[in-house]
Enzyme design. Sequence first.
Site, PDB file in Angstrom:
ATOM      1  N   LYS A   1     -15.049  13.077  16.403  1.00 64.41           N
ATOM      2  CA  LYS A   1     -14.743  13.213  17.841  1.00 64.41           C
ATOM      3  C   LYS A   1     -13.428  13.960  18.049  1.00 64.41           C
ATOM      4  CE  LYS A   1     -12.683   9.510  19.896  1.00 64.41           C
ATOM      5  NZ  LYS A   1     -11.439   9.689  20.615  1.00 64.41           N
ATOM      6  N   ASN A   2     -12.392  13.559  17.294  1.00 72.83           N
ATOM      7  CA  ASN A   2     -11.065  14.107  17.567  1.00 72.83           C
ATOM      8  C   ASN A   2     -10.877  15.532  17.057  1.00 72.83           C
ATOM      9  OD1 ASN A   2     -10.486  11.823  18.968  1.00 72.83           O
ATOM     10  ND2 ASN A   2      -9.222  10.868  17.379  1.00 72.83           N
TER      11      ASN A   2
ATOM     12  N   CYS B   1      -2.101   5.074  29.427  1.00 76.46           N
ATOM     13  CA  CYS B   1      -3.414   4.559  29.066  1.00 76.46           C
ATOM     14  C   CYS B   1      -3.224   3.187  28.449  1.00 76.46           C
ATOM     15  CB  CYS B   1      -4.150   5.506  28.133  1.00 76.46           C
ATOM     16  SG  CYS B   1      -3.483   5.528  26.491  1.00 76.46           S
TER      17      CYS B   1
ATOM     18  N   ARG C   1       2.150   7.062  26.378  1.00 76.24           N
ATOM     19  CA  ARG C   1       1.717   8.345  25.805  1.00 76.24           C
ATOM     20  C   ARG C   1       2.175   9.588  26.593  1.00 76.24           C
ATOM     21  NH1 ARG C   1      -4.445   7.540  24.015  1.00 76.24           N
ATOM     22  NH2 ARG C   1      -4.070   9.204  22.539  1.00 76.24           N
TER      23      ARG C   1
ATOM     24  N   ASP D   1      -5.817   4.205  14.186  1.00 72.41           N
ATOM     25  CA  ASP D   1      -7.181   4.077  14.712  1.00 72.41           C
ATOM     26  C   ASP D   1      -8.044   3.115  13.897  1.00 72.41           C
ATOM     27  OD1 ASP D   1      -6.570   5.786  16.731  1.00 72.41           O
ATOM     28  OD2 ASP D   1      -7.507   7.546  15.842  1.00 72.41           O
TER      29      ASP D   1
ATOM     30  N   ARG E   1     -17.393   5.811  24.047  1.00 72.56           N
ATOM     31  CA  ARG E   1     -16.536   7.008  24.055  1.00 72.56           C
ATOM     32  C   ARG E   1     -16.387   7.571  22.643  1.00 72.56           C
ATOM     33  NH1 ARG E   1     -10.981   6.427  27.173  1.00 72.56           N
ATOM     34  NH2 ARG E   1     -10.917   8.502  26.273  1.00 72.56           N
TER      35      ARG E   1
HETATM   36  N1  EPU Z   1       4.001  11.072  22.065  1.00 66.21           N
HETATM   37  C1  EPU Z   1       5.087  11.338  22.857  1.00 66.21           C
HETATM   38  N2  EPU Z   1       5.199  12.581  23.417  1.00 66.21           N
HETATM   39  C2  EPU Z   1       4.279  13.566  23.202  1.00 66.21           C
HETATM   40  C3  EPU Z   1       3.157  13.285  22.392  1.00 66.21           C
HETATM   41  C4  EPU Z   1       3.047  12.032  21.831  1.00 66.21           C
HETATM   42  O1  EPU Z   1       5.944  10.467  23.074  1.00 66.21           O
HETATM   43  O2  EPU Z   1       4.435  14.664  23.750  1.00 66.21           O
HETATM   44  C5  EPU Z   1       3.865   9.745  21.414  1.00 66.21           C
HETATM   45  C6  EPU Z   1       2.623   8.996  21.846  1.00 66.21           C
HETATM   46  O3  EPU Z   1       2.846   8.294  23.041  1.00 66.21           O
HETATM   47  C7  EPU Z   1       2.357   8.101  20.646  1.00 66.21           C
HETATM   48  C8  EPU Z   1       2.823   8.967  19.467  1.00 66.21           C
HETATM   49  O4  EPU Z   1       3.685   9.948  20.022  1.00 66.21           O
HETATM   50  O5  EPU Z   1       3.158   6.947  20.740  1.00 66.21           O
HETATM   51  C9  EPU Z   1       1.720   9.666  18.699  1.00 66.21           C
HETATM   52  O6  EPU Z   1       0.845  10.320  19.602  1.00 66.21           O
HETATM   53  P1  EPU Z   1      -0.054  11.576  19.188  1.00 66.21           P
HETATM   54  O7  EPU Z   1       0.331  12.712  20.043  1.00 66.21           O
HETATM   55  O8  EPU Z   1       0.007  11.734  17.724  1.00 66.21           O
HETATM   56  O9  EPU Z   1      -1.486  11.042  19.584  1.00 66.21           O
HETATM   57  P2  EPU Z   1      -2.585  11.770  20.478  1.00 66.21           P
HETATM   58  O10 EPU Z   1      -2.698  13.183  20.107  1.00 66.21           O
HETATM   59  O11 EPU Z   1      -2.380  11.405  21.899  1.00 66.21           O
HETATM   60  C10 EPU Z   1      -4.504  11.368  18.744  1.00 66.21           C
HETATM   61  C11 EPU Z   1      -5.873  10.749  18.758  1.00 66.21           C
HETATM   62  C12 EPU Z   1      -5.738   9.245  18.835  1.00 66.21           C
HETATM   63  C13 EPU Z   1      -4.938   8.762  17.633  1.00 66.21           C
HETATM   64  C14 EPU Z   1      -3.565   9.455  17.614  1.00 66.21           C
HETATM   65  C15 EPU Z   1      -2.722   9.107  16.405  1.00 66.21           C
HETATM   66  C16 EPU Z   1      -7.244  12.394  19.875  1.00 66.21           C
HETATM   67  C17 EPU Z   1      -8.062  12.748  21.053  1.00 66.21           C
HETATM   68  N3  EPU Z   1      -6.630  11.230  19.918  1.00 66.21           N
HETATM   69  O12 EPU Z   1      -3.890  10.998  19.967  1.00 66.21           O
HETATM   70  O13 EPU Z   1      -7.072   8.725  18.757  1.00 66.21           O
HETATM   71  O14 EPU Z   1      -4.747   7.373  17.718  1.00 66.21           O
HETATM   72  O15 EPU Z   1      -3.769  10.892  17.614  1.00 66.21           O
HETATM   73  O16 EPU Z   1      -3.407   9.385  15.242  1.00 66.21           O
HETATM   74  O17 EPU Z   1      -7.180  13.135  18.900  1.00 66.21           O
HETATM   75  C18 EPU Z   1      -8.827   7.254  19.189  1.00 66.21           C
HETATM   76  O18 EPU Z   1      -9.599   8.101  18.717  1.00 66.21           O
HETATM   77  O19 EPU Z   1      -9.171   6.064  19.404  1.00 66.21           O
HETATM   78  C19 EPU Z   1      -7.443   7.630  19.487  1.00 66.21           C
HETATM   79  C20 EPU Z   1      -6.666   6.957  20.320  1.00 66.21           C
END
Ligand code: EPU
Length: 423
Positions: A22-23, A117, A122, A307, A401
């Site tokens: 998915k991701n 969320c 986030r 995850d 989802r």
């Molecule tokens: N963060 C910030 N600022 C930013 C970006 C991130 O503070 O600009 C923080 C976030 O709030 C979090 C941490 O940094 O505390 C890591 O967030 P990251 O950006 O790595 O996560 P994401 O890209 O929002 C993806 C996956 C998540 C998975 C995380 C970590 C997708 C669509 N989602 O989220 O997947 O948990 O990386 O590996 O790729 C899931 O599939 O259930 C899911 C939540």
Amino acid sequence: MDKLLIHGGTRLDGELRASGAKNSALKMLTASLLANEPVTISNVPHLRDITTMIEILGSLGVEVVVDEKMNIEIHANTIKSFTAGYDLVKTMRASFLVLGPMLAHYGQAIVSLPGGCAIGPRPIDQHLRGLQALGARIEMNEGYVHASVDGRLKGAHFSFDFCTVGGTEHVMMAATLAEGQTVLENCAREPEIVDLANCLNAMGADISGVGTGTIVINGVESMHGCTHRVIADRVEAATYLIAAATTGGRVKVKEAQQEHLEVVLTKLEEAGAEITVDDEGIELDMKGKRPKAVSLVTAPYPAFPTDLQAQIMVMNSIAEGTATVKETIFENRFMHVHEINRMGANIRLEGNNTIALVEGVAELNAAPVMANDLRASVSLVIAGLVAKGDTIVDRIYHIDRGYEQVEEKFRILGAHIERIHSR
Ligand code: EPU
């Protein structure tokens, strides 16, 4: 709202195929906005989040053709609008990633702020700082991010303050069409980012270093079409392996990639599982034993993934011994703990709710439960599989989802699980 009814107590036993990740797939759908020609993504999982992303592309006027095998063909040059609205973006944070590709290709994009969320606030500050480093003008107006650039984005040197999966993917995509070279430092290294870069390179991008902390992107003037097959979903695959370990069973997940799951497999071996890897996939056999408790800390790849934290917490809850589980990625990702405790587990939260102390109990008992996050919800299904009696998991639209045909797949493994449809 649909629910799942699980009659617990069966040892899982059988084989299934991992779906596409998915991701990865979600980001490739946004990456297609960079191309001048149709992009075809195959092995896309049939999931609610994918449908949402297709709707977002549709709302931009982009033609998307989906066949019965979930090959998705995106004709980005049919785009008519550069605004992604709140109603769709608020339902899925990954939709924010349409901003960078639209900005890089068309010089403009207006995308709703995704907001918080269930698993924490986030923010998207790293995404925006990275795009600004490439020369984007960013303004906030009534809950929308307005991004623009005159001409092309400009290659730059940018270092993320911390590892962010979405941030790395977003800035990497935007940099593909920038003028000159971009060097991104402190990048996240998840396999989905590597998969996305392979897809972008197949579209004509010039990206190297992906999978390490430093990614180098030599900007190109335009990108063409491609066909790309999405990698297997490591989180889905490991969810079934953990479910097998929890029930003392045996499961083979075809297409699961060992190299994407090394730390997880080591933890499962520590718990007493026998793991066999061959060309087809990964098999876990618990040989009827009760798992041993395993302590872990979630952290960016290649460490233990956040995850899978909820799923392994359930395994620990019925394991022999005591485990400490520390969550370092998200601020609020222990919602399942209260629900599992309602089923008889003994888990205590400490350290401002960032550490769970899990004292293994001999058995869980069925209860009506629900969670408001994808991975927490599936962990409750695993709890239901091992519990005594009939568990009802409510609000399973979260599971839909991210888990393709979840009850069918568990049924293939011998689980007694059915969906209760409600209006
Ligand atoms: N963060 C910030 N600022 C930013 C970006 C991130 O503070 O600009 C923080 C976030 O709030 C979090 C941490 O940094 O505390 C890591 O967030 P990251 O950006 O790595 O996560 P994401 O890209 O929002 C993806 C996956 C998540 C998975 C995380 C970590 C997708 C669509 N989602 O989220 O997947 O948990 O990386 O590996 O790729 C899931 O599939 O259930 C899911 C939540």
